[in-house]
Design an enzyme around this catalytic site. Structure first.
Site, mmCIF file in Angstrom:
data_model
loop_
_atom_site.group_PDB
_atom_site.id
_atom_site.type_symbol
_atom_site.label_atom_id
_atom_site.label_comp_id
_atom_site.label_asym_id
_atom_site.label_seq_id
_atom_site.Cartn_x
_atom_site.Cartn_y
_atom_site.Cartn_z
ATOM 1 N N ASN A 120 16.173 56.016 11.238
ATOM 2 C CA ASN A 120 16.832 54.828 11.780
ATOM 3 C C ASN A 120 17.257 55.104 13.225
ATOM 4 O O ASN A 120 17.595 56.234 13.601
ATOM 5 C CB ASN A 120 18.004 54.370 10.922
ATOM 6 C CG ASN A 120 19.040 55.436 10.631
ATOM 7 O OD1 ASN A 120 18.740 56.615 10.588
ATOM 8 N ND2 ASN A 120 20.279 55.019 10.426
ATOM 9 N N GLU A 140 19.753 53.335 15.996
ATOM 10 C CA GLU A 140 20.771 52.313 16.250
ATOM 11 C C GLU A 140 20.862 52.009 17.741
ATOM 12 O O GLU A 140 20.185 52.621 18.573
ATOM 13 C CB GLU A 140 22.112 52.783 15.664
ATOM 14 C CG GLU A 140 21.992 52.967 14.152
ATOM 15 C CD GLU A 140 23.312 53.316 13.466
ATOM 16 O OE1 GLU A 140 24.294 53.687 14.141
ATOM 17 O OE2 GLU A 140 23.344 53.195 12.214
ATOM 18 N N CYS A 199 15.965 50.100 10.933
ATOM 19 C CA CYS A 199 16.043 51.025 9.791
ATOM 20 C C CYS A 199 14.891 52.028 9.831
ATOM 21 O O CYS A 199 13.836 51.779 10.434
ATOM 22 C CB CYS A 199 15.948 50.259 8.480
ATOM 23 S SG CYS A 199 17.339 49.170 8.136
ATOM 24 N N GLU A 217 12.877 52.779 7.404
ATOM 25 C CA GLU A 217 11.658 52.277 6.740
ATOM 26 C C GLU A 217 10.827 51.434 7.704
ATOM 27 O O GLU A 217 9.607 51.579 7.784
ATOM 28 C CB GLU A 217 12.019 51.422 5.512
ATOM 29 C CG GLU A 217 12.772 52.163 4.423
ATOM 30 C CD GLU A 217 14.284 52.101 4.582
ATOM 31 O OE1 GLU A 217 14.785 52.160 5.721
ATOM 32 O OE2 GLU A 217 14.964 51.991 3.547
ATOM 33 N N CYS A 277 16.910 48.027 2.474
ATOM 34 C CA CYS A 277 17.547 46.724 2.703
ATOM 35 C C CYS A 277 16.517 45.599 2.545
ATOM 36 O O CYS A 277 15.309 45.846 2.481
ATOM 37 C CB CYS A 277 18.196 46.680 4.087
ATOM 38 S SG CYS A 277 17.049 46.366 5.443
ATOM 39 N N CYS A 291 13.676 45.427 5.143
ATOM 40 C CA CYS A 291 12.671 46.484 4.975
ATOM 41 C C CYS A 291 11.772 46.202 3.776
ATOM 42 O O CYS A 291 10.570 46.466 3.819
ATOM 43 C CB CYS A 291 13.349 47.843 4.836
ATOM 44 S SG CYS A 291 14.081 48.383 6.401
HETATM 45 N N1 THU Z 1 19.492 51.861 7.158
HETATM 46 C C1 THU Z 1 18.216 52.330 7.014
HETATM 47 O O1 THU Z 1 17.679 52.994 7.907
HETATM 48 N N2 THU Z 1 17.564 52.046 5.866
HETATM 49 C C2 THU Z 1 18.093 51.366 4.818
HETATM 50 O O2 THU Z 1 17.418 51.143 3.834
HETATM 51 C C3 THU Z 1 19.487 50.920 4.865
HETATM 52 C C4 THU Z 1 20.159 51.051 6.171
HETATM 53 C C5 THU Z 1 20.203 52.182 8.390
HETATM 54 C C6 THU Z 1 20.475 51.029 9.290
HETATM 55 C C7 THU Z 1 21.684 51.528 10.038
HETATM 56 O O3 THU Z 1 21.263 52.353 11.108
HETATM 57 C C8 THU Z 1 22.406 52.397 9.031
HETATM 58 O O4 THU Z 1 21.447 52.739 8.050
HETATM 59 C C9 THU Z 1 23.600 51.735 8.359
HETATM 60 O O5 THU Z 1 23.267 50.495 7.843
#
Ligand code: THU
Length: 143
Positions: free
Chosen positions: A51, A53, A62, A64, A95, A98
């Site tokens: 991920n 940000e 994310c 995925e 999520c 994704c």
């Molecule tokens: N996140 C993912 O990378 N994958 C998921 O399936 C759930 C959430 C990340 C997004 C964000 O950077 C952090 O986790 C918190 O939501």
């Protein structure tokens, strides 16, 4: 990939290693929630990502979806299995965004969810995470 139906199958090892290595590169200074994902492509290639940000929070992507983007950029468009590593225990599940993006490039596939905290594993299937999905076939021209 029948062997991948079991969470303890040794066939998961290279995927889990790739997802764990990618997770170490997660850029998550805001949530502090590092995620690594690895996709097994239909030609046997593994593509992993983390991920990423952003100070403008909505710009986050994310792990995925990052992996899907990296795979497509490398010319891979069919995925047969996925591993997601999170710190949650039990392991976090992809999520909604994704799930939809994975569905674009996979009919159905096993997804191994792994907790980096406890090592606990469980398998879910994409079709179970996103039942009755809207997908590319819905936009196919009628015959
Ligand atoms: N996140 C993912 O990378 N994958 C998921 O399936 C759930 C959430 C990340 C997004 C964000 O950077 C952090 O986790 C918190 O939501």
């Amino acid at each position: 990939m029948e062997r991948l139906a079991r969470a303890d199958a040794k066939e998961w090892t290279p995927l889990l290693s790739a997802a764990t290595a990618a997770r170490a590169n997660a850029y998550a200074p805001y949530s502090k929630y590092a995620v690594g994902a690895a996709l097994l492509c239909d030609d046997g290639t593994i593509v992993a990502a983390c991920n990423v940000e952003n100070a403008s929070y909505g710009g986050a992507i994310c792990a995925e979806r990052s992996a899907v983007v990296a795979a497509v950029a490398a010319g891979k468009r069919t995925f047969v299995a996925c591993v997601v590593v999170t710190q949650s225990d039990p392991a976090g599940s992809p999520c909604g965004f994704c799930r939809q993006v994975l569905k674009e490039f996979a009919q159905d596939m096993p997804i191994l969810l792994v907790s980096a905290t406890s090592g606990a594993r469980r398998i879910v299937r994409l079709a179970e995470l996103l039942p009755d999905a809207f997908g590319p076939n819905d936009l196919a021209p009628r015959r």
